[in-house]
Design an enzyme around this catalytic site. Sequence first.
Site, PDB file in Angstrom:
ATOM      1  CG  ASN A   8      -1.656   1.254   1.447  1.00 44.37           C
ATOM      2  OD1 ASN A   8      -1.806   2.055   0.518  1.00 44.37           O
ATOM      3  ND2 ASN A   8      -2.160   1.470   2.658  1.00 44.37           N
ATOM      4  CD1 TRP A   9       3.773   1.286  -2.752  1.00 50.03           C
ATOM      5  CD2 TRP A   9       4.021   2.645  -4.513  1.00 50.03           C
ATOM      6  NE1 TRP A   9       4.764   0.759  -3.559  1.00 50.03           N
ATOM      7  CE2 TRP A   9       4.942   1.576  -4.648  1.00 50.03           C
ATOM      8  CE3 TRP A   9       3.981   3.620  -5.509  1.00 50.03           C
ATOM      9  CZ2 TRP A   9       5.819   1.467  -5.729  1.00 50.03           C
ATOM     10  CZ3 TRP A   9       4.852   3.505  -6.588  1.00 50.03           C
ATOM     11  CH2 TRP A   9       5.765   2.445  -6.692  1.00 50.03           C
ATOM     12  CE  LYS A  10       0.308   3.535   4.856  1.00 47.77           C
ATOM     13  NZ  LYS A  10       0.172   3.693   6.272  1.00 47.77           N
ATOM     14  CG  HIS A  95      -5.709   1.689   5.273  1.00 45.73           C
ATOM     15  ND1 HIS A  95      -5.293   2.638   6.180  1.00 45.73           N
ATOM     16  CD2 HIS A  95      -4.651   0.869   5.059  1.00 45.73           C
ATOM     17  CE1 HIS A  95      -4.019   2.387   6.493  1.00 45.73           C
ATOM     18  NE2 HIS A  95      -3.617   1.326   5.829  1.00 45.73           N
ATOM     19  CD  GLU A  97      -2.864   5.457   6.858  1.00 46.95           C
ATOM     20  OE1 GLU A  97      -2.858   5.540   5.617  1.00 46.95           O
ATOM     21  OE2 GLU A  97      -1.901   5.010   7.517  1.00 46.95           O
ATOM     22  CD  GLU A 163      -3.342  -2.768   7.373  1.00 49.09           C
ATOM     23  OE1 GLU A 163      -2.227  -2.992   6.884  1.00 49.09           O
ATOM     24  OE2 GLU A 163      -3.989  -1.735   7.156  1.00 49.09           O
ATOM     25  N   GLY A 169       2.658   2.008  10.652  1.00 50.19           N
ATOM     26  CA  GLY A 169       3.628   3.091  10.505  1.00 50.19           C
ATOM     27  C   GLY A 169       4.367   3.451  11.779  1.00 50.19           C
ATOM     28  CB  SER A 201       5.349  -2.107  11.922  1.00 52.61           C
ATOM     29  OG  SER A 201       4.970  -0.766  12.166  1.00 52.61           O
ATOM     30  N   GLY A 222       2.886  -1.259   4.213  1.00 53.91           N
ATOM     31  CA  GLY A 222       2.907   0.160   3.861  1.00 53.91           C
ATOM     32  C   GLY A 222       4.323   0.617   3.538  1.00 53.91           C
TER      33      GLY A 222
HETATM   34  C1  PEP Z   1      -0.593   0.041   5.936  1.00 56.09           C
HETATM   35  O1  PEP Z   1      -0.592   1.198   5.563  1.00 56.09           O
HETATM   36  O2  PEP Z   1      -1.546  -0.690   5.626  1.00 56.09           O
HETATM   37  C2  PEP Z   1       0.533  -0.437   6.738  1.00 56.09           C
HETATM   38  C3  PEP Z   1       0.472  -1.653   7.226  1.00 56.09           C
HETATM   39  O3  PEP Z   1       1.587   0.418   6.906  1.00 56.09           O
HETATM   40  P1  PEP Z   1       3.050   0.054   7.550  1.00 56.09           P
HETATM   41  O4  PEP Z   1       3.494  -1.238   6.941  1.00 56.09           O
HETATM   42  O5  PEP Z   1       3.919   1.211   7.172  1.00 56.09           O
HETATM   43  O6  PEP Z   1       2.838  -0.069   9.023  1.00 56.09           O
END
Ligand code: PEP
Length: 242
Positions: A8-10, A95, A97, A163, A169, A201, A222
Site C-alpha cells: 500500500n503506497w498510500k 483502511h 486511515e 491491521e 507506521g 510495520s 505500507g
Molecule cells: C498500511 O498502511 O496498511 C501499513 C500496514 O503500513 P506500515 O506497513 O507502514 O505499518
Amino acid sequence: MRALIAGNWKMHGLAASRGEISALVAKMKAAAPTDCDVLICPPATLVAAFAAEFSGGPIQFGGQDCHGEPSGAHTGDISAEMFADASAAFVIVGHSERRANHNESDAEVRGKAEAVLRAGLTPIICVGESEAERKAGKALDIVGGQLEQSLPETSEDFVIAYEPVWAIGTGLTPTLADIAEMHAFIRAKTREDVRILYGGSVKPGNAEDILAIDNVNGALVGGASLKADDFYKIVMAAGGKQ
Ligand code: PEP
C-alpha cells in the site's frame, strides 16, 4: 492457500516511481516464490500506467479505496468500475486511515467491498483495533464487530487484512502470539478459503516470523513496500508459505 503480499503506497509515488516497480519485476524474474501473489496499490493516478507497462508480469496492481457507486456526482471520487477499467485486480477498502480521516463506517466499508465485487475485482477489507481498545482487552470484540458489519454478504472472493491501528507506521507489532490469536479468531468467523493478511510495520526483519503463523496468509505492507529491495525481501519471506 497462495500467500498474497500486498503493498500500500498510500499518498506516495509519482510517474518516476515506475523505477521501483521495474526493479522489483527484475528481481522477481530472477528469483521469486511461485506460490505467492504480489500486488502493489499505488496512488490512483498511477494504476493504469503501471498496469499497462507491467502487464503479463509477476505483479498485479490495485486501488487503495473506491466509492460505493459505479458513477455519479461525486467530485474527486473513483469507482470500482474505474479501477477495473484501469486493469486493477484488487481494491483496499476500510483502511484505518480512511476510517479515521474520512469517518468511514463499517456499513460504508461493506458497501465499498460489495462495489469492488460488482466490478469483478477482489476487495481487501481492513479491520483492526486501536491501542486503547487493545489495552482495554477489547481487541477481539472490536474486530469481531467490524467483521460482522463490514464483510460483504456474499460468498464471493474477498481478502481480510488484520491491521492493528497502533502498529501501522509505528514500528510496533503485536506479539506473535497475539497475531496468532487474532488470526485464529478471524478464521473462525470466515471461510477456510479466505486469505487473511497481517498488516502493521511488516519489515524484512520480521516478515518471516509473522508469515509463519497459522492463518496468516500474507501481508499488507505500507512503508516497506515503497522500496523494491525491502518489498522483495518480504515477498521472498512468503516463499515457502502455503
Ligand atoms: C498500511 O498502511 O496498511 C501499513 C500496514 O503500513 P506500515 O506497513 O507502514 O505499518
